[in-house]
Scaffold this active site. Structure first.
Site, PDB file in Angstrom:
ATOM      1  N   ARG A 132      -7.990  -8.336   2.910  1.00  0.00           N
ATOM      2  CA  ARG A 132      -8.961  -7.611   4.144  1.00  0.00           C
ATOM      3  C   ARG A 132     -10.082  -6.218   3.898  1.00  0.00           C
ATOM      4  O   ARG A 132     -10.434  -5.382   4.729  1.00  0.00           O
ATOM      5  CB  ARG A 132      -7.944  -6.547   5.284  1.00  0.00           C
ATOM      6  N   ARG A 174      -1.658   3.754  15.450  1.00  0.00           N
ATOM      7  CA  ARG A 174      -0.423   2.704  14.762  1.00  0.00           C
ATOM      8  C   ARG A 174       0.823   3.102  15.720  1.00  0.00           C
ATOM      9  O   ARG A 174       1.039   3.100  16.617  1.00  0.00           O
ATOM     10  CB  ARG A 174      -0.349   4.132  13.532  1.00  0.00           C
ATOM     11  N   PRO A 199       0.618  -1.306  -0.088  1.00  0.00           N
ATOM     12  CA  PRO A 199      -0.077  -0.004  -0.110  1.00  0.00           C
ATOM     13  C   PRO A 199       0.835   1.497   0.681  1.00  0.00           C
ATOM     14  O   PRO A 199       0.342   1.863  -0.584  1.00  0.00           O
ATOM     15  CB  PRO A 199      -0.630   0.076   1.368  1.00  0.00           C
ATOM     16  N   GLU A 200       1.331   1.629   0.283  1.00  0.00           N
ATOM     17  CA  GLU A 200       1.665   2.820   0.141  1.00  0.00           C
ATOM     18  C   GLU A 200       2.937   3.315  -0.519  1.00  0.00           C
ATOM     19  O   GLU A 200       2.796   2.349  -1.939  1.00  0.00           O
ATOM     20  CB  GLU A 200       3.219   3.080   1.100  1.00  0.00           C
ATOM     21  N   LYS A 224      -1.687   7.681  -3.100  1.00  0.00           N
ATOM     22  CA  LYS A 224      -1.519   5.496  -2.521  1.00  0.00           C
ATOM     23  C   LYS A 224      -2.520   5.893  -3.948  1.00  0.00           C
ATOM     24  O   LYS A 224      -2.974   3.967  -3.334  1.00  0.00           O
ATOM     25  CB  LYS A 224      -1.694   5.415  -1.532  1.00  0.00           C
TER      26      LYS A 224
END
Length: 260
Positions: free
Chosen positions: A110, A248, A2-3, A58
């Site tokens: 997910r 986080r 993802p990044e 992203k």
DNA sequence: AGCGATGTTCGCCG
DNA sequence: TCGGCGAACATCGC
């Protein structure tokens, strides 16, 4: 996947495998990943082609003429190009089947990733309040944006409205390289450090792209291989500390990254 | 068995 | 208004 570096890698993968191919069949295995109705998705894609792509933060915008397909990957999104039906990857949510019988699968484990259709990229960027892409942002814009904020630097780097593309892992790496404590208030960072921070954002992200977003290939002098308990700083050998911030989990070296 | 995960969003509160 | 926090989303691998 993802990044920014991972998303850029996916963009290049899509470009290499799927550009200019006529889309024949759109197979939706799980419509929960759609922010658009299945009917509108199919209407926009059927018999058109992925003409070109733009990455912003992203997100990938795939130009279809006249609309754009937007891909977002959440924490576990991926793309896979394959031929045979029986090779359909696990977690495939939407499959674009081309006229040549090859397929591009959009995967999400997910379910945090999303697909959408928009008329213009500007409209989407506005709606999501996305800041400038981290690799395209100028120092002038960066400096200007920092002046208007009092947030702590870790949260600012994660804030996509401030700068788009940086996530949890790369923000830690950027702060480590810049020797800035994650809790430092942005308005207390001097101009020299700010310039260095800006340069390190670009350098770290570009390095990530060179590594094709594969974190396991990062050399030991980076923080990334040491993001676990009881690891030592590759620079000063002090213990790497874990910290929690806004839900986080991060890591930093308290000795190299002193609070200012 | 339980915990943690590269992301985003929203409501609450100061 | 801004910013920090925590929960929620959903699932699987370690």
């Amino acid at each position: 996947m993802p990044e920014l570096p991972e998303v850029e890698t996916l963009k290049r993968y899509l470009d290499k495998t799927s550009l200019k191919q006529v889309i024949d069949i759109i197979k939706v295995n799980d419509n929960r990943v759609l922010n658009v109705s299945e009917r509108d998705l199919i209407k926009s894609l059927k018999d058109s082609r992925f003409e070109s792509t733009i990455r912003h933060g992203k997100y990938i915008f795939v130009y279809l003429n006249p609309r754009y397909l937007i891909m977002h990957f959440g924490m576990t999104g991926d793309l896979e190009y394959y031929h045979k039906k029986e090779d359909e990857p696990k977690f495939s949510k939407v499959i674009f089947q081309f006229k040549n019988d090859y397929n591009l699968a959009y995967l999400s484990r997910r379910m945090f990733g999303r697909l959408d259709i928009v008329e213009t990229t500007e409209e989407f960027i506005e709606k999501k309040k996305l800041g400038p892409d981290a690799l395209k942002m100028s120092f002038e814009d960066f400096e200007e944006a920092t002046k208007r904020r009092s947030a702590i630097i870790k949260n600012a780097l994660l804030n996509q409205s401030f700068i788009a593309g940086i996530g949890n892992i790369y923000s830690d790496e950027i702060l480590f390289k810049s020797r800035i404590n994650p809790y430092t208030k942005m308005d207390s960072i001097n101009e020299i450090k700010m310039k260095k921070l800006f340069e390190n954002i670009k350098e770290v992200l570009k390095f990530g792209i060179e590594k094709e977003g594969n974190l396991s290939t990062f050399p030991r002098e980076f923080l990334i291989p040491h993001r676990k308990k009881e690891e030592r700083c590759p620079i000063c050998d002090n213990e790497i500390k874990r910290y929690d911030i806004s839900g986080r989990r991060g890591f930093f070296c308290p000795k190299c990254q002193k609070r200012s």
